[in-house]
Design a protein around this motif. Structure first.
Motif, PDB file in Angstrom:
ATOM      1  N   ARG A   1      12.957  20.215 -22.706  1.00  0.00           N
ATOM      2  CA  ARG A   1      14.090  19.800 -23.440  1.00  0.00           C
ATOM      3  C   ARG A   1      15.051  19.113 -22.687  1.00  0.00           C
ATOM      4  N   GLY A   2      15.319  19.103 -21.255  1.00  0.00           N
ATOM      5  CA  GLY A   2      16.247  18.617 -20.606  1.00  0.00           C
ATOM      6  C   GLY A   2      16.172  16.887 -20.730  1.00  0.00           C
ATOM      7  N   ILE A   3      14.916  16.743 -20.611  1.00  0.00           N
ATOM      8  CA  ILE A   3      14.307  15.089 -20.490  1.00  0.00           C
ATOM      9  C   ILE A   3      14.822  14.569 -21.767  1.00  0.00           C
ATOM     10  N   SER A   4      14.529  15.445 -23.096  1.00  0.00           N
ATOM     11  CA  SER A   4      14.838  14.960 -24.452  1.00  0.00           C
ATOM     12  C   SER A   4      16.253  14.937 -24.690  1.00  0.00           C
ATOM     13  N   GLN A   5      16.961  15.772 -24.171  1.00  0.00           N
ATOM     14  CA  GLN A   5      18.500  16.017 -24.250  1.00  0.00           C
ATOM     15  C   GLN A   5      19.405  14.758 -24.085  1.00  0.00           C
TER      16      GLN A   5
END
Length: 384
Positions: free
Chosen positions: A59-63
């Motif tokens: 999720r951090g990568i996509s945020q």
């Protein structure tokens, strides 16, 4: 706030019709893999911590592109691998270290779970690798990448306490601050970790309009989105657009429009075609268009037009800041996006159709619009 799925009553009579037939079951099935996948996050709460941590990292990568979806994170990671595995590794390491640091600092667990303490470090890791003069697979670089990634939760927490007074997001300001600090401390002539040399434009670029290629301009559309992660491969940009589309079609639309407006802004200033083809005019405006076009403002026709204006403003501010920061030997990164979008979010107006979302209610554009319409309905029904 978690919403429980609505119960479905089933008629067990002989005339029973299946609730899932043909395309009618498709929206319900897609709900579990699109948007922010809150059902999946809820399911993970009782699973091993390692699985939860992987979810937080993805999720951090996509945020980076405002997407809170682990499947989108996987797609983006695949796109980075297509571009360059070394960039993917540095971005992943940065995200992991930053998320662990946020846990050690006892930051808000819901923010960590949403990837909000990982995305800035994703960019820090990728851009430190991009700007390194040592080239790919200089393994010692992972040490400063880890060190600078640890500063991201510090910047995020400090800026969040300030910006929270105005209910504003910190965007990628922690990334900009961490990377600028690193590049200023090392520079081009550092014997251990030299970075690329940034110099201001010193001559008039040779722009011949007859050389303008429609095919290259078309390719620069996904490349502009790809440059959000410092990627110049059009296939990678296409994968990123698919990752955004999986979460929100409206976000994908505004990402594309923002990149297109960045190209138009570059052509209007007779920018070197190579810079436009390379996506350098598209990534800041793409982020700005997403942010205003339904993410932090509820999507209406008025905010859609405001998003277009913000994208153009960001593109022109981008070249201004690039020229200014080159004087001190630094790249402009996403400073233009942050400053321009914060300026637009601070806009005050009496137009009720320009509605700034409460930060605690921000999810994704489609859900944000539902919240806005419900709030508008409650206000209309209120006796006061």
């Amino acid at each position: 706030m978690e919403d429980n799925p609505a119960g479905v009553k089933v008629d067990h009579g002989e005339n029973q019709v299946s609730p899932c037939r043909g395309r009618r079951c498709l929206p319900k099935a897609l709900r579990y893999v699109t948007g922010d996948m809150k059902e999946f996050a809820h399911w993970l709460k009782d699973r091993p911590p390692v699985l939860q941590f992987i979810d937080w990292v993805l999720r951090g990568i996509s945020q980076v592109v405002f997407v809170n979806n682990p499947l989108s994170g996987i797609l983006i990671l695949v796109g980075l691998l297509v571009q360059n595995p070394w960039l993917a590794l540095n971005g992943y390491v940065g995200t992991v270290v930053s998320t662990l640091t946020a846990l050690l600092l006892s930051q808000d667990r819901s923010a960590i779970a949403a990837g909000l303490h990982g995305y800035n470090a994703t960019l820090v890791g990728i851009l430190m690798a991009v700007y390194s003069e040592k080239g790919d697979y200089f393994w010692w670089l992972l040490f400063p990448v880890s060190a600078m990634s640890m500063t991201c939760p510090l910047f995020s927490s400090a800026l969040g306490s300030i910006f929270g007074k105005w209910d504003l997001p910190v965007f990628t300001l922690p990334f900009n601050m961490a990377l600028s600090m690193y590049l200023s401390a090392t520079g081009h002539y550092n014997p251990f970790f030299p970075s690329k040399l940034f110099q201001p434009v010193s001559s008039t670029p040779n722009v011949t309009w007859s050389d303008l290629s429609a095919l290259q301009l078309l390719k620069s559309l996904p490349v502009g989105v790809g440059q959000i992660y410092a990627c110049d491969n059009p296939w990678t940009g296409g994968i990123f657009l698919c990752a955004i589309l999986l979460s929100s079609p409206l976000m994908c639309l505004h990402a594309t429009i923002g990149s297109l407006l960045g190209i138009a802004a570059g052509l209007s200033l007779s920018a070197p075609f190579g810079d436009i083809y390379f996506g350098l005019w598209g990534f800041n405006s793409s982020l700005a268009c997403i942010a205003i076009g339904g993410m932090f403002m509820a999507l209406t026709w008025q905010t859609h037009l405001l998003a277009l204006a913000c994208a153009l403003f960001t593109a022109y501010l981008g070249v201004s800041m690039a020229n200014l920061m080159a004087v001190v030997g630094l790249p402009s990164c996403t400073w233009p996006f942050c400053l321009a979008t914060l300026l637009f979010l601070l806009l005050t107006t009496k137009n009720s159709n320009i509605y700034k979302m409460p930060l605690s209610k921000v999810t994704y554009p489609e859900e944000n619009r539902i919240f806005y319409l419900q709030a508008k309905k409650r206000l209309a029904e209120s006796p006061l």
